[in-house]
Design a protein around this motif. Structure first.
Motif, PDB file in Angstrom:
ATOM      1  N   LEU A 106       0.908  -1.065  -0.003  1.00  0.00           N
ATOM      2  CA  LEU A 106       0.061   0.140  -0.062  1.00  0.00           C
ATOM      3  C   LEU A 106       1.375   1.403  -0.160  1.00  0.00           C
ATOM      4  CD1 LEU A 106      -2.991  -1.263   2.306  1.00  0.00           C
ATOM      5  CD2 LEU A 106      -2.640  -1.282  -0.040  1.00  0.00           C
ATOM      6  N   VAL A 107       1.942   1.340   0.500  1.00  0.00           N
ATOM      7  CA  VAL A 107       2.790   2.395   1.287  1.00  0.00           C
ATOM      8  C   VAL A 107       3.601   2.383  -0.790  1.00  0.00           C
ATOM      9  CG1 VAL A 107       4.721   3.492   1.862  1.00  0.00           C
ATOM     10  CG2 VAL A 107       2.832   2.594   3.088  1.00  0.00           C
ATOM     11  N   GLY A 108       3.777   1.417  -1.457  1.00  0.00           N
ATOM     12  CA  GLY A 108       4.683   1.714  -2.255  1.00  0.00           C
ATOM     13  C   GLY A 108       3.797   1.955  -3.140  1.00  0.00           C
ATOM     14  N   ASN A 109       2.490   1.521  -3.104  1.00  0.00           N
ATOM     15  CA  ASN A 109       1.980   2.427  -4.755  1.00  0.00           C
ATOM     16  C   ASN A 109       1.774   3.552  -3.854  1.00  0.00           C
ATOM     17  OD1 ASN A 109       1.279  -0.160  -5.199  1.00  0.00           O
ATOM     18  ND2 ASN A 109      -0.688  -0.923  -4.953  1.00  0.00           N
ATOM     19  N   ALA A 110       1.403   4.024  -3.117  1.00  0.00           N
ATOM     20  CA  ALA A 110       1.106   5.022  -2.989  1.00  0.00           C
ATOM     21  C   ALA A 110       2.197   6.432  -3.026  1.00  0.00           C
ATOM     22  CB  ALA A 110       0.995   5.749  -1.288  1.00  0.00           C
ATOM     23  N   MET A 111       3.692   5.622  -3.280  1.00  0.00           N
ATOM     24  CA  MET A 111       4.780   6.078  -3.468  1.00  0.00           C
ATOM     25  C   MET A 111       4.986   6.287  -4.885  1.00  0.00           C
ATOM     26  SD  MET A 111       7.039   7.230  -0.804  1.00  0.00           S
ATOM     27  CE  MET A 111       8.917   7.620  -1.777  1.00  0.00           C
ATOM     28  N   LYS A 112       4.557   5.606  -5.677  1.00  0.00           N
ATOM     29  CA  LYS A 112       4.399   5.312  -6.984  1.00  0.00           C
ATOM     30  C   LYS A 112       3.447   6.540  -7.864  1.00  0.00           C
ATOM     31  CE  LYS A 112       4.698   0.371  -7.929  1.00  0.00           C
ATOM     32  NZ  LYS A 112       3.476  -0.508  -8.152  1.00  0.00           N
ATOM     33  N   PHE A 113       2.108   6.518  -6.425  1.00  0.00           N
ATOM     34  CA  PHE A 113       1.270   7.400  -7.821  1.00  0.00           C
ATOM     35  C   PHE A 113       1.633   9.018  -6.351  1.00  0.00           C
ATOM     36  CE2 PHE A 113      -0.120   3.445  -9.052  1.00  0.00           C
ATOM     37  CZ  PHE A 113      -0.240   3.492 -10.128  1.00  0.00           C
ATOM     38  N   THR A 114       1.694   9.302  -5.738  1.00  0.00           N
ATOM     39  CA  THR A 114       2.356  10.848  -4.943  1.00  0.00           C
ATOM     40  C   THR A 114       3.596  11.566  -5.798  1.00  0.00           C
ATOM     41  OG1 THR A 114       1.509   9.585  -2.906  1.00  0.00           O
ATOM     42  CG2 THR A 114       2.390  11.526  -2.707  1.00  0.00           C
ATOM     43  N   THR A 115       2.865  12.545  -5.821  1.00  0.00           N
ATOM     44  CA  THR A 115       3.644  13.524  -6.953  1.00  0.00           C
ATOM     45  C   THR A 115       4.974  13.797  -5.813  1.00  0.00           C
ATOM     46  OG1 THR A 115       2.041  15.145  -6.801  1.00  0.00           O
ATOM     47  CG2 THR A 115       1.899  13.788  -9.107  1.00  0.00           C
ATOM     48  N   GLN A 116       5.554  14.623  -6.644  1.00  0.00           N
ATOM     49  CA  GLN A 116       6.827  15.353  -6.039  1.00  0.00           C
ATOM     50  C   GLN A 116       6.087  16.325  -4.921  1.00  0.00           C
ATOM     51  OE1 GLN A 116      10.021  16.889  -8.098  1.00  0.00           O
ATOM     52  NE2 GLN A 116      11.376  16.741  -5.948  1.00  0.00           N
ATOM     53  N   GLY A 117       6.566  16.252  -3.853  1.00  0.00           N
ATOM     54  CA  GLY A 117       5.805  17.044  -3.131  1.00  0.00           C
ATOM     55  C   GLY A 117       5.108  17.103  -1.893  1.00  0.00           C
ATOM     56  N   GLY A 118       4.638  15.846  -2.185  1.00  0.00           N
ATOM     57  CA  GLY A 118       3.436  15.198  -1.376  1.00  0.00           C
ATOM     58  C   GLY A 118       3.895  14.950  -0.162  1.00  0.00           C
ATOM     59  N   LYS A 119       2.443  14.131  -0.237  1.00  0.00           N
ATOM     60  CA  LYS A 119       2.104  13.297   1.920  1.00  0.00           C
ATOM     61  C   LYS A 119       2.077  12.457   1.544  1.00  0.00           C
ATOM     62  CE  LYS A 119       0.559  15.218   5.950  1.00  0.00           C
ATOM     63  NZ  LYS A 119      -0.088  16.027   6.577  1.00  0.00           N
ATOM     64  N   ILE A 120       2.280  10.965   2.273  1.00  0.00           N
ATOM     65  CA  ILE A 120       1.729   9.691   2.512  1.00  0.00           C
ATOM     66  C   ILE A 120       1.462   9.571   4.160  1.00  0.00           C
ATOM     67  CG2 ILE A 120       2.230   7.583   2.341  1.00  0.00           C
ATOM     68  CD1 ILE A 120       3.844   8.045  -0.131  1.00  0.00           C
ATOM     69  N   THR A 121       0.443   9.354   4.591  1.00  0.00           N
ATOM     70  CA  THR A 121       0.571   9.855   5.715  1.00  0.00           C
ATOM     71  C   THR A 121      -0.460   7.849   5.808  1.00  0.00           C
ATOM     72  OG1 THR A 121      -0.404  11.079   5.995  1.00  0.00           O
ATOM     73  CG2 THR A 121      -1.146   9.935   8.020  1.00  0.00           C
ATOM     74  N   VAL A 122       0.884   6.915   7.444  1.00  0.00           N
ATOM     75  CA  VAL A 122      -0.117   6.030   7.369  1.00  0.00           C
ATOM     76  C   VAL A 122      -0.508   5.723   9.234  1.00  0.00           C
ATOM     77  CG1 VAL A 122       0.832   3.281   7.763  1.00  0.00           C
ATOM     78  CG2 VAL A 122       1.617   4.665   5.806  1.00  0.00           C
ATOM     79  N   SER A 123      -1.978   5.618   9.076  1.00  0.00           N
ATOM     80  CA  SER A 123      -2.307   5.801  10.705  1.00  0.00           C
ATOM     81  C   SER A 123      -2.504   4.647  11.176  1.00  0.00           C
ATOM     82  CB  SER A 123      -3.623   6.630  11.067  1.00  0.00           C
ATOM     83  OG  SER A 123      -3.922   8.184  10.019  1.00  0.00           O
ATOM     84  N   VAL A 124      -2.711   4.026  12.612  1.00  0.00           N
ATOM     85  CA  VAL A 124      -3.395   2.621  13.114  1.00  0.00           C
ATOM     86  C   VAL A 124      -3.762   3.585  14.097  1.00  0.00           C
ATOM     87  CG1 VAL A 124      -2.458   0.479  13.694  1.00  0.00           C
ATOM     88  CG2 VAL A 124      -1.327   1.759  12.271  1.00  0.00           C
ATOM     89  N   SER A 125      -5.481   2.751  13.975  1.00  0.00           N
ATOM     90  CA  SER A 125      -5.839   3.154  15.132  1.00  0.00           C
ATOM     91  C   SER A 125      -6.719   1.855  16.048  1.00  0.00           C
ATOM     92  CB  SER A 125      -6.994   4.077  15.261  1.00  0.00           C
ATOM     93  OG  SER A 125      -7.859   3.992  13.591  1.00  0.00           O
ATOM     94  N   GLY A 126      -7.407   1.753  17.072  1.00  0.00           N
ATOM     95  CA  GLY A 126      -8.103   0.892  17.313  1.00  0.00           C
ATOM     96  C   GLY A 126     -10.134   1.024  17.338  1.00  0.00           C
ATOM     97  N   THR A 127     -10.547   0.452  16.400  1.00  0.00           N
ATOM     98  CA  THR A 127     -11.686   0.168  16.850  1.00  0.00           C
ATOM     99  C   THR A 127     -12.524  -0.377  17.561  1.00  0.00           C
ATOM    100  OG1 THR A 127     -11.962  -0.481  14.693  1.00  0.00           O
ATOM    101  CG2 THR A 127     -11.173   1.612  14.330  1.00  0.00           C
ATOM    102  N   GLY A 128     -12.606  -1.011  18.444  1.00  0.00           N
ATOM    103  CA  GLY A 128     -13.462  -1.776  19.470  1.00  0.00           C
ATOM    104  C   GLY A 128     -13.009  -3.572  19.299  1.00  0.00           C
ATOM    105  N   ASP A 129     -13.357  -3.897  18.591  1.00  0.00           N
ATOM    106  CA  ASP A 129     -13.121  -5.352  17.742  1.00  0.00           C
ATOM    107  C   ASP A 129     -12.083  -5.622  16.601  1.00  0.00           C
ATOM    108  OD1 ASP A 129     -14.930  -4.639  15.987  1.00  0.00           O
ATOM    109  OD2 ASP A 129     -16.240  -6.307  15.899  1.00  0.00           O
ATOM    110  N   SER A 130     -11.358  -4.954  16.096  1.00  0.00           N
ATOM    111  CA  SER A 130     -10.449  -4.824  15.310  1.00  0.00           C
ATOM    112  C   SER A 130      -9.155  -3.037  15.189  1.00  0.00           C
ATOM    113  CB  SER A 130     -11.063  -4.754  13.673  1.00  0.00           C
ATOM    114  OG  SER A 130     -11.493  -3.017  13.845  1.00  0.00           O
ATOM    115  N   ILE A 131      -8.268  -3.324  14.699  1.00  0.00           N
ATOM    116  CA  ILE A 131      -7.823  -2.543  14.130  1.00  0.00           C
ATOM    117  C   ILE A 131      -7.360  -1.494  12.894  1.00  0.00           C
ATOM    118  CG2 ILE A 131      -5.700  -3.075  16.131  1.00  0.00           C
ATOM    119  CD1 ILE A 131      -4.215  -3.622  13.482  1.00  0.00           C
ATOM    120  N   ARG A 132      -7.420  -0.241  12.798  1.00  0.00           N
ATOM    121  CA  ARG A 132      -7.554  -0.166  11.372  1.00  0.00           C
ATOM    122  C   ARG A 132      -6.457   0.596  10.776  1.00  0.00           C
ATOM    123  NH1 ARG A 132     -12.565   3.299   9.104  1.00  0.00           N
ATOM    124  NH2 ARG A 132     -11.981   4.571   7.943  1.00  0.00           N
TER     125      ARG A 132
END
Length: 139
Positions: A40-66
């Motif tokens: 997913l991050v590799g794809n984001a790197m391919k399709f994000t242009t110079q000067g862009g931003k990629i954020t990886v977020s992890v959170s708990g949503t009760g019975d799962s992590i997101r």
């Protein structure tokens, strides 16, 4: 994200890690989940242009992590968004015609997430970036 640090620096892309504190444990194959996130991050790197931003977020949503990988890239049209998890499907758009792949990364990621009892999907708007989200049940 460390494996993308040099590539991000070359493209002047900001990589942001946003992990919620106190995440609940999950029962998962760490190598396989790393494969999903790397794809997913590799794809984001391919399709994000110079000067862009990629954020990886992890959170708990009760019975799962997101896990969310959000980019400020070129985005995906609505009709293509429905097919991105199909084997060998590649989005056909002028902005990405020089970017090639096998069309297997997202289907493989989907299979891994589903084998872990989770779900994966994408949200995007052409020209405004994409967000790929997956969940995995907690223990």
């Amino acid at each position: 994200l460390a494996i993308f640090k040099e590539n991000a620096k070359e493209k002047a892309i900001e990589l942001v890690k946003d992990f919620a504190p106190g995440l609940p444990p999950v029962e998962a194959d760490p190598d396989k989940i790393t494969q999903v996130i790397t794809n997913l991050v590799g794809n984001a790197m391919k399709f994000t242009t110079q000067g862009g931003k990629i954020t990886v977020s992890v959170s708990g949503t009760g019975d799962s992590i997101r896990v969310e990988v959000t980019d400020s890239g070129i985005g995906i049209s609505r009709q293509d968004l429905e097919k991105v998890f199909d084997k060998f499907y590649q989005v056909n758009r002028p902005a990405s015609e020089k970017i090639k792949g096998t069309g297997l990364g997202l289907p493989i990621s989907k299979g891994i997430v589903e084998k872990h009892g989770g779900k994966i999907w994408a949200e995007s708007e052409q020209g405004k970036g994409s967000k790929f989200i997956f969940t995995i049940p907690t223990i």
